[in-house]
Scaffold this motif. Sequence first.
Motif, short mmCIF file in Angstrom:
data_model
loop_
_atom_site.label_atom_id
_atom_site.label_comp_id
_atom_site.label_asym_id
_atom_site.label_seq_id
_atom_site.Cartn_x
_atom_site.Cartn_y
_atom_site.Cartn_z
N ARG A 147 0.88 -1.17 0.00
CA ARG A 147 0.00 0.00 0.00
C ARG A 147 0.92 1.22 0.00
N ILE A 148 0.98 1.89 -1.13
CA ILE A 148 1.95 2.99 -1.28
C ILE A 148 1.26 4.23 -1.84
N SER A 149 1.87 5.37 -1.56
CA SER A 149 1.44 6.64 -2.13
C SER A 149 2.47 7.08 -3.15
N TRP A 150 1.99 7.67 -4.24
CA TRP A 150 2.91 8.15 -5.27
C TRP A 150 3.78 9.28 -4.72
N ALA A 151 5.05 9.30 -5.13
CA ALA A 151 5.91 10.42 -4.77
C ALA A 151 5.37 11.72 -5.35
N GLN A 152 4.81 11.64 -6.56
CA GLN A 152 4.14 12.79 -7.18
C GLN A 152 2.76 12.31 -7.65
N PRO A 153 1.67 12.71 -6.98
CA PRO A 153 0.33 12.24 -7.35
C PRO A 153 -0.09 12.73 -8.73
N PHE A 154 -1.05 12.02 -9.29
CA PHE A 154 -1.70 12.44 -10.53
C PHE A 154 -2.64 13.60 -10.26
N SER A 155 -3.06 14.25 -11.33
CA SER A 155 -4.24 15.12 -11.28
C SER A 155 -5.35 14.39 -12.02
N ALA A 156 -6.58 14.86 -11.88
CA ALA A 156 -7.72 14.26 -12.58
C ALA A 156 -8.22 15.26 -13.61
N VAL A 157 -8.48 14.77 -14.83
CA VAL A 157 -8.95 15.63 -15.92
C VAL A 157 -10.16 14.98 -16.57
N ALA A 158 -10.84 15.73 -17.40
CA ALA A 158 -12.02 15.21 -18.09
C ALA A 158 -11.64 14.02 -18.98
N ALA A 159 -12.48 13.00 -18.96
CA ALA A 159 -12.19 11.80 -19.74
C ALA A 159 -12.20 12.05 -21.24
N THR A 160 -12.80 13.15 -21.68
CA THR A 160 -12.79 13.47 -23.11
C THR A 160 -11.35 13.65 -23.61
N GLU A 161 -10.42 14.03 -22.72
CA GLU A 161 -9.02 14.16 -23.15
C GLU A 161 -8.41 12.80 -23.49
N LEU A 162 -8.90 11.75 -22.83
CA LEU A 162 -8.41 10.40 -23.12
C LEU A 162 -8.92 9.93 -24.47
#
Length: 375
Positions: A147-162
């Motif tokens: 169970r780990i935390s990222w050293a640099q977390p993601f951000s969340a963006v609109a799925a339309t970008e995917l």
Amino acid sequence: MAAYADRLHRALGGEHHVVSPLGVWLVLALAGTATSRSTTQDRVAAVLGLDPFDAAAATRALVDDAPPELGLAVGAWVAEATRRRADPAAYDVWSRSLPTAAGTGPIPSSEDLDAWASEHTDGMIPRFPVAVPPTTTVLLASAVMTRISWAQPFSAVAATELGGPWSERVARVLHSPVEHPVGAFDVDGARCAVHRAVSAGGTTVLSVIADDPGAAPADVVAAAHVLALGGGTAVPLADLPLGAGPVWSVVEEDGVGGDTTRALLPAWSADTEVDLQAVPSGVDAGFAALADLLPGGPDEETAALQKCVARYSREGFEAAAVTAMMRAGAMPARGRVRHGTARFARPYAVVATVRTGAGPLPAFSGWITEPVEAD
């Protein structure tokens, strides 16, 4: 370990799953030293990839001194009546091959096994995956968790970008920060995009998507293991075609500094159960090794199962697996710069490795087909 993972994933195919090949391998390593017959030892060695006693030594070293971000536990329990039927000298050899931290003694109760599973997975798996009847004669088990935390977390963006069909199933996806390495690689002539997310302690989760949408899932998982262990050939962003491709979208413009890359990928979770006797996992060799030391009765039956849960999110990664084998009775310069975005918009592979003194150890791996909402 990567070779054993390849064996297991080729049996599991393209369904959404995450498993711990390490968890199964550890249980088979516990069983391997039970036999003194050369033919059975050869069967076990073919599954483990090395001599059973070398595998036992590696298991002892790993379990008795586990990396900080990897929780490990094993158990090798034998019913007292069954133990008394074993040759004392051979039983002593087997017992001494087990990790010092291994659970041993008579078969625990179902309540105790539930508590063992919960304790060693930090509550992620609250129930032991196999029903253990009173007639159980031999039980081997492993628990693997991180169970780990990222050293640099993601951000969340609109799925339309995917883009792609997954953008219609979730509203938001993960966007990698600049610190996350993202690149193109060739593995045995096949090109893929690779994203690495790392914890402060060095645990790495690799996401690998093939350029070829028709690539076999097991081939992509195998390539992910190659990359996780330092293989593959990096492909410069300058060598990728401009425009939108199968995975990469590459644009070129005037700018200051160097080329940049990013990744867009879904959050995901998995809850997988595998009947290890229904796939070519090698547990048959493990049961054969146990039978050489601890002969069973004519009515005894066997069971082998792994339960694995995993979650990949904006803040971190957690995964746990409990594996059981049981035998029982009736039972900057100015110029042209490029910006590339790797879109993990269709099924792809993941491999989580934990840093050890001997190098990265693959602990969990899977094939991702089911995105979930990015929080």
